[in-house]
Scaffold this active site. Structure first.
Site, PDB file in Angstrom:
ATOM      1  N   ARG A 176      -4.353  24.617   3.465  1.00 44.50           N
ATOM      2  CA  ARG A 176      -2.989  24.938   4.227  1.00 44.50           C
ATOM      3  C   ARG A 176      -1.697  23.986   3.008  1.00 44.50           C
ATOM      4  O   ARG A 176      -2.571  22.926   2.881  1.00 44.50           O
ATOM      5  CB  ARG A 176      -3.144  25.072   5.430  1.00 44.50           C
ATOM      6  CG  ARG A 176      -3.819  23.555   5.932  1.00 44.50           C
ATOM      7  CD  ARG A 176      -3.961  23.879   7.284  1.00 44.50           C
ATOM      8  NE  ARG A 176      -2.496  24.169   8.406  1.00 44.50           N
ATOM      9  CZ  ARG A 176      -1.767  22.850   8.246  1.00 44.50           C
ATOM     10  NH1 ARG A 176      -2.341  21.696   7.818  1.00 44.50           N
ATOM     11  NH2 ARG A 176      -0.764  22.882   9.709  1.00 44.50           N
ATOM     12  N   ARG A 180       7.287  24.403   7.594  1.00 43.53           N
ATOM     13  CA  ARG A 180       7.613  25.084   8.868  1.00 43.53           C
ATOM     14  C   ARG A 180       9.210  25.555   8.820  1.00 43.53           C
ATOM     15  O   ARG A 180      10.292  25.309   8.291  1.00 43.53           O
ATOM     16  CB  ARG A 180       8.608  23.060   9.238  1.00 43.53           C
ATOM     17  CG  ARG A 180       7.233  22.270   9.668  1.00 43.53           C
ATOM     18  CD  ARG A 180       7.499  21.244   9.618  1.00 43.53           C
ATOM     19  NE  ARG A 180       6.426  20.174   9.964  1.00 43.53           N
ATOM     20  CZ  ARG A 180       6.611  19.240   9.884  1.00 43.53           C
ATOM     21  NH1 ARG A 180       8.192  18.247   9.705  1.00 43.53           N
ATOM     22  NH2 ARG A 180       6.101  18.116   9.595  1.00 43.53           N
ATOM     23  N   ARG A 259      -9.918   8.942  -6.877  1.00 45.28           N
ATOM     24  CA  ARG A 259      -9.273   9.275  -7.712  1.00 45.28           C
ATOM     25  C   ARG A 259      -8.526   7.846  -7.260  1.00 45.28           C
ATOM     26  O   ARG A 259      -8.571   6.773  -6.035  1.00 45.28           O
ATOM     27  CB  ARG A 259      -7.845   9.742  -7.632  1.00 45.28           C
ATOM     28  CG  ARG A 259      -7.807  11.321  -8.055  1.00 45.28           C
ATOM     29  CD  ARG A 259      -6.709  12.317  -7.466  1.00 45.28           C
ATOM     30  NE  ARG A 259      -6.334  12.776  -6.361  1.00 45.28           N
ATOM     31  CZ  ARG A 259      -5.012  12.303  -5.555  1.00 45.28           C
ATOM     32  NH1 ARG A 259      -4.355  11.651  -6.212  1.00 45.28           N
ATOM     33  NH2 ARG A 259      -5.256  12.490  -3.634  1.00 45.28           N
ATOM     34  N   ARG A 290       6.334   9.687  -7.464  1.00 47.02           N
ATOM     35  CA  ARG A 290       6.781   8.993  -6.134  1.00 47.02           C
ATOM     36  C   ARG A 290       6.913   7.662  -5.943  1.00 47.02           C
ATOM     37  O   ARG A 290       6.614   6.980  -7.134  1.00 47.02           O
ATOM     38  CB  ARG A 290       6.326   9.133  -4.557  1.00 47.02           C
ATOM     39  CG  ARG A 290       4.533   9.180  -4.594  1.00 47.02           C
ATOM     40  CD  ARG A 290       4.222   9.499  -3.131  1.00 47.02           C
ATOM     41  NE  ARG A 290       3.061   8.550  -2.744  1.00 47.02           N
ATOM     42  CZ  ARG A 290       2.943   8.588  -1.116  1.00 47.02           C
ATOM     43  NH1 ARG A 290       3.270   9.326  -0.707  1.00 47.02           N
ATOM     44  NH2 ARG A 290       1.607   7.788  -1.156  1.00 47.02           N
ATOM     45  N   GLU A 313       4.984   4.982  -8.435  1.00 45.36           N
ATOM     46  CA  GLU A 313       3.328   5.377  -8.331  1.00 45.36           C
ATOM     47  C   GLU A 313       3.182   6.580  -9.319  1.00 45.36           C
ATOM     48  O   GLU A 313       3.590   7.759  -9.349  1.00 45.36           O
ATOM     49  CB  GLU A 313       2.631   6.107  -7.045  1.00 45.36           C
ATOM     50  CG  GLU A 313       2.028   6.304  -6.716  1.00 45.36           C
ATOM     51  CD  GLU A 313       1.933   6.984  -4.705  1.00 45.36           C
ATOM     52  OE1 GLU A 313       1.558   6.494  -3.975  1.00 45.36           O
ATOM     53  OE2 GLU A 313       0.768   7.925  -4.543  1.00 45.36           O
ATOM     54  N   TYR A 361     -11.258   9.856   2.519  1.00 42.83           N
ATOM     55  CA  TYR A 361     -10.181   9.460   3.496  1.00 42.83           C
ATOM     56  C   TYR A 361      -9.830   9.793   4.848  1.00 42.83           C
ATOM     57  O   TYR A 361     -10.350  10.007   5.617  1.00 42.83           O
ATOM     58  CB  TYR A 361      -9.235  10.578   2.506  1.00 42.83           C
ATOM     59  CG  TYR A 361      -7.678   9.636   3.576  1.00 42.83           C
ATOM     60  CD1 TYR A 361      -7.194   8.656   2.314  1.00 42.83           C
ATOM     61  CD2 TYR A 361      -7.263   9.730   4.061  1.00 42.83           C
ATOM     62  CE1 TYR A 361      -5.957   7.889   2.234  1.00 42.83           C
ATOM     63  CE2 TYR A 361      -6.026   9.195   4.583  1.00 42.83           C
ATOM     64  CZ  TYR A 361      -5.625   8.307   3.419  1.00 42.83           C
ATOM     65  OH  TYR A 361      -4.259   7.539   4.270  1.00 42.83           O
ATOM     66  N   ASP A 363      -7.172   7.189   7.586  1.00 42.03           N
ATOM     67  CA  ASP A 363      -6.016   6.637   7.883  1.00 42.03           C
ATOM     68  C   ASP A 363      -6.528   5.354   8.423  1.00 42.03           C
ATOM     69  O   ASP A 363      -7.406   4.968   9.523  1.00 42.03           O
ATOM     70  CB  ASP A 363      -5.184   7.359   8.741  1.00 42.03           C
ATOM     71  CG  ASP A 363      -3.608   8.391   7.680  1.00 42.03           C
ATOM     72  OD1 ASP A 363      -4.022   8.061   6.796  1.00 42.03           O
ATOM     73  OD2 ASP A 363      -3.642  10.115   8.382  1.00 42.03           O
TER      74      ASP A 363
HETATM   75  P1  FDA Z   1     -10.811  -0.947   3.301  1.00 40.52           P
HETATM   76  O1  FDA Z   1     -10.540   0.203   1.761  1.00 40.52           O
HETATM   77  O2  FDA Z   1      -9.001  -1.075   3.765  1.00 40.52           O
HETATM   78  O3  FDA Z   1     -11.303  -2.063   3.172  1.00 40.52           O
HETATM   79  C1  FDA Z   1     -12.683  -2.227   2.700  1.00 40.52           C
HETATM   80  C2  FDA Z   1     -12.841  -3.821   2.001  1.00 40.52           C
HETATM   81  O4  FDA Z   1     -13.923  -3.827   1.577  1.00 40.52           O
HETATM   82  C3  FDA Z   1     -11.472  -4.227   0.945  1.00 40.52           C
HETATM   83  O5  FDA Z   1     -10.194  -4.877   1.559  1.00 40.52           O
HETATM   84  C4  FDA Z   1     -12.216  -4.290  -0.320  1.00 40.52           C
HETATM   85  O6  FDA Z   1     -12.168  -5.161  -1.213  1.00 40.52           O
HETATM   86  C5  FDA Z   1     -13.946  -4.162   0.321  1.00 40.52           C
HETATM   87  N1  FDA Z   1     -14.949  -4.708  -0.668  1.00 40.52           N
HETATM   88  C6  FDA Z   1     -15.567  -3.889  -0.951  1.00 40.52           C
HETATM   89  N2  FDA Z   1     -16.985  -4.208  -1.714  1.00 40.52           N
HETATM   90  C7  FDA Z   1     -16.724  -5.025  -1.686  1.00 40.52           C
HETATM   91  C8  FDA Z   1     -17.673  -5.809  -2.239  1.00 40.52           C
HETATM   92  N3  FDA Z   1     -18.722  -5.223  -2.676  1.00 40.52           N
HETATM   93  N4  FDA Z   1     -18.163  -7.369  -1.616  1.00 40.52           N
HETATM   94  C9  FDA Z   1     -16.771  -7.650  -0.823  1.00 40.52           C
HETATM   95  N5  FDA Z   1     -16.341  -6.824  -0.133  1.00 40.52           N
HETATM   96  C10 FDA Z   1     -15.985  -5.511  -0.308  1.00 40.52           C
HETATM   97  N6  FDA Z   1      -3.617   4.945   6.077  1.00 40.52           N
HETATM   98  C11 FDA Z   1      -2.710   5.485   7.186  1.00 40.52           C
HETATM   99  O7  FDA Z   1      -3.049   5.368   8.004  1.00 40.52           O
HETATM  100  N7  FDA Z   1      -1.444   5.169   6.616  1.00 40.52           N
HETATM  101  C12 FDA Z   1      -1.371   5.702   5.619  1.00 40.52           C
HETATM  102  O8  FDA Z   1       0.061   5.837   4.806  1.00 40.52           O
HETATM  103  C13 FDA Z   1      -1.960   5.536   4.198  1.00 40.52           C
HETATM  104  N8  FDA Z   1      -1.532   5.677   2.771  1.00 40.52           N
HETATM  105  C14 FDA Z   1      -2.209   4.843   2.418  1.00 40.52           C
HETATM  106  C15 FDA Z   1      -1.941   4.987   0.457  1.00 40.52           C
HETATM  107  C16 FDA Z   1      -3.565   4.564   0.093  1.00 40.52           C
HETATM  108  C17 FDA Z   1      -3.100   4.388  -1.551  1.00 40.52           C
HETATM  109  C18 FDA Z   1      -4.505   4.665   0.626  1.00 40.52           C
HETATM  110  C19 FDA Z   1      -6.025   3.935  -1.050  1.00 40.52           C
HETATM  111  C20 FDA Z   1      -5.124   4.057   1.279  1.00 40.52           C
HETATM  112  C21 FDA Z   1      -4.121   4.884   2.921  1.00 40.52           C
HETATM  113  N9  FDA Z   1      -4.569   4.433   4.040  1.00 40.52           N
HETATM  114  C22 FDA Z   1      -3.241   4.753   4.987  1.00 40.52           C
HETATM  115  C23 FDA Z   1      -5.713   4.482   4.552  1.00 40.52           C
HETATM  116  C24 FDA Z   1      -5.776   2.717   4.423  1.00 40.52           C
HETATM  117  O9  FDA Z   1      -4.935   1.751   3.434  1.00 40.52           O
HETATM  118  C25 FDA Z   1      -7.033   2.737   5.109  1.00 40.52           C
HETATM  119  O10 FDA Z   1      -8.121   3.009   4.204  1.00 40.52           O
HETATM  120  C26 FDA Z   1      -8.341   2.837   5.859  1.00 40.52           C
HETATM  121  O11 FDA Z   1      -7.519   2.374   6.716  1.00 40.52           O
HETATM  122  C27 FDA Z   1      -9.192   2.568   5.629  1.00 40.52           C
HETATM  123  O12 FDA Z   1      -9.390   0.772   6.089  1.00 40.52           O
HETATM  124  P2  FDA Z   1     -11.503   0.150   5.439  1.00 40.52           P
HETATM  125  O13 FDA Z   1     -11.507  -0.483   6.624  1.00 40.52           O
HETATM  126  O14 FDA Z   1     -12.585   1.240   5.987  1.00 40.52           O
HETATM  127  O15 FDA Z   1     -11.109   0.301   3.739  1.00 40.52           O
END
Ligand code: FDA
Length: 390
Positions: A176, A180, A259, A290, A313, A361, A363
């Site tokens: 979708r 608005r 990605r 952006r 970006e 993905y 948030d």
């Molecule tokens: P997250 O990726 O944050 O943490 C995983 C951790 O595991 C990392 O610190 C990594 O280093 C660690 N790790 C991985 N492999 C490892 C290993 N082998 N050994 C040790 N450590 C390891 N959310 C939102 O609410 N509003 C927003 O505007 C945005 N914007 C946004 C932009 C972009 C570009 C991304 C990619 C994501 C967002 N998010 C977001 C989402 C947010 O950043 C986050 O991904 C979520 O809160 C999920 O958190 P996690 O703890 O699952 O993963």
């Protein structure tokens, strides 16, 4: 030996929420490791040394939720500002409000349509395929909002995000495209929205600040030279793993595709570069998708008046070694994910969670909500009732 009750791999919101609950609610000892040199995962932010402006290193992070439990939980660690997210887009040298709304439509068509007139126009333009099922993303876009709006605001932006011609992308990528028929250009519809008053890192650090929590940074779970790693922990101590699920199993079922984003940060000698936090660039002749300008996330702060920090970006397919940001989720990815889920079931006392551990993905509010549910469903029964973990 590793003398803790739980090892958490990854200090993003998922890992830290679980660690905080297990430490504070269940009084258990938790070791959190992260391969990066900072906690917080992608939500981490830092103060730019030259300007004092808070920069979201991994892209703009906007907090918003309609989940009361998550909102209450987050408010234990931080207060939130009244920031309301709005996005604009620069198309052929003209700025339009996003997401596409009545203001965008009337500006684009140089008219003064009422909501009903605009709805009728878009419906007519979207009828171009004459009922035929869209065969690719390009046709899907036309089918959803009509060719003029699709080509201006969606087509080339999507091509830049995927570095692929939309005619070669599956229609399923967009189910979708919200339009608005009011002038409301508030980006999120959630009950609660705001930014942490003293920044993301202060919020994240308060979650980890508990005598039962030890954090070790620069520690990769797969590095066997580290005192805590997969080989000596799994089977001996319960583990919550929030890193990439394919990596955990040595990519045995193939790589899951993602990605990634490249960010170019710049300090400019102007007080205000673009007048807003996020400006999209949907045209093909601009290489970035952006520009973020960080001062505008905190208009309440007393930032320098003669400098500003912007970040361009760029989007592309991730290769091994790149940061995985958005799951691509092809049919092959979905097959592989199912195979990894089967393997995960066989890992005794290892839980998989978060954005990378479940290949979806999330948030921030979703990660926190899912982590609280995992505590309810798995960790509380384990620590309070003696149940097995997985
Ligand atoms: P997250 O990726 O944050 O943490 C995983 C951790 O595991 C990392 O610190 C990594 O280093 C660690 N790790 C991985 N492999 C490892 C290993 N082998 N050994 C040790 N450590 C390891 N959310 C939102 O609410 N509003 C927003 O505007 C945005 N914007 C946004 C932009 C972009 C570009 C991304 C990619 C994501 C967002 N998010 C977001 C989402 C947010 O950043 C986050 O991904 C979520 O809160 C999920 O958190 P996690 O703890 O699952 O993963």
């Amino acid at each position: 030996g590793v003398d803790v009750d739980l090892v958490v791999v990854g200090s993003g919101f998922f890992g830290l929420t679980v660690a905080e609950r297990v430490a504070a609610e269940h009084g258990r000892k938790v070791l959190v490791i992260d391969r990066r040199e900072h906690i917080g995962g992608n939500a981490y932010s830092e103060v730019d040394a030259e300007t004092g402006i808070e920069v979201h290193r991994y892209g703009a992070h906007l907090f918003h939720t309609s989940n009361e439990r998550v909102w209450e939980y987050a408010n234990r660690f931080t207060e939130f500002t009244g920031y309301v997210h709005r996005v604009y887009t620069t198309h052929r040298g003209e700025v339009f409000p996003m997401p596409i709304n009545l203001g965008t439509i009337n500006q684009f068509f140089r008219s003064a349509y009422t909501p009903d007139q605009a709805r009728a126009l878009v419906r007519e333009q979207a009828a171009e395929l004459g009922g035929r099922t869209p065969e690719n993303l390009d046709e899907q876009g036309v089918n959803l909002i009509g060719r003029p709006l699709y080509e201006a605001f969606i087509r080339d932006y999507t091509a830049k995000q995927w570095q692929t011609d939309p005619r070669e992308l599956p229609a399923s990528i967009i189910s979708r495209l919200p339009v608005r028929y009011t002038y409301d250009n508030r980006y999120f519809n959630d009950t609660h929205e705001g930014l942490p008053v003293d920044g993301y890192t202060a919020w994240i650090e308060r979650m980890a600040d508990h005598p039962n929590i030890e954090v070790r940074l620069g520690t990769d779970f797969f590095d066997e030279s580290q005192p805590v790693n997969k080989a000596n922990v799994v089977g001996n101590v319960p583990v919550l793993y929030t890193g990439p699920v394919d990596r955990y199993f040595d990519n045995a079922e193939g790589d899951l595709s993602w990605r990634t984003l490249d960010f170019e940060r710049e300090v400019l000698p102007v007080g205000d570069f673009q007048g807003t936090t996020v400006m999209n660039y949907p045209d093909a002749d601009v290489p970035y998708t952006r520009i973020h300008e960080f001062r505008h996330f905190h208009p309440e702060r007393d930032y320098v008046k003669d400098k500003t920090v912007i970040m361009r970006e760029f989007s592309r397919f991730a290769e091994r070694g790149d940061e995985p940001y958005y799951p691509i989720n092809t049919a092959t990815d979905r097959e592989r994910l199912l195979a990894y889920r089967e393997l995960a079931k066989g890992e005794k006392d290892v839980l998989f969670g978060g954005r990378l551990g479940t290949y979806q993905y999330l948030d921030m509010h979703m990660a926190i909500g899912a982590a609280l549910s995992m505590v309810d469903n798995k960790l509380t029964p384990h620590f309070e009732g003696g149940a097995g973990l997985a």
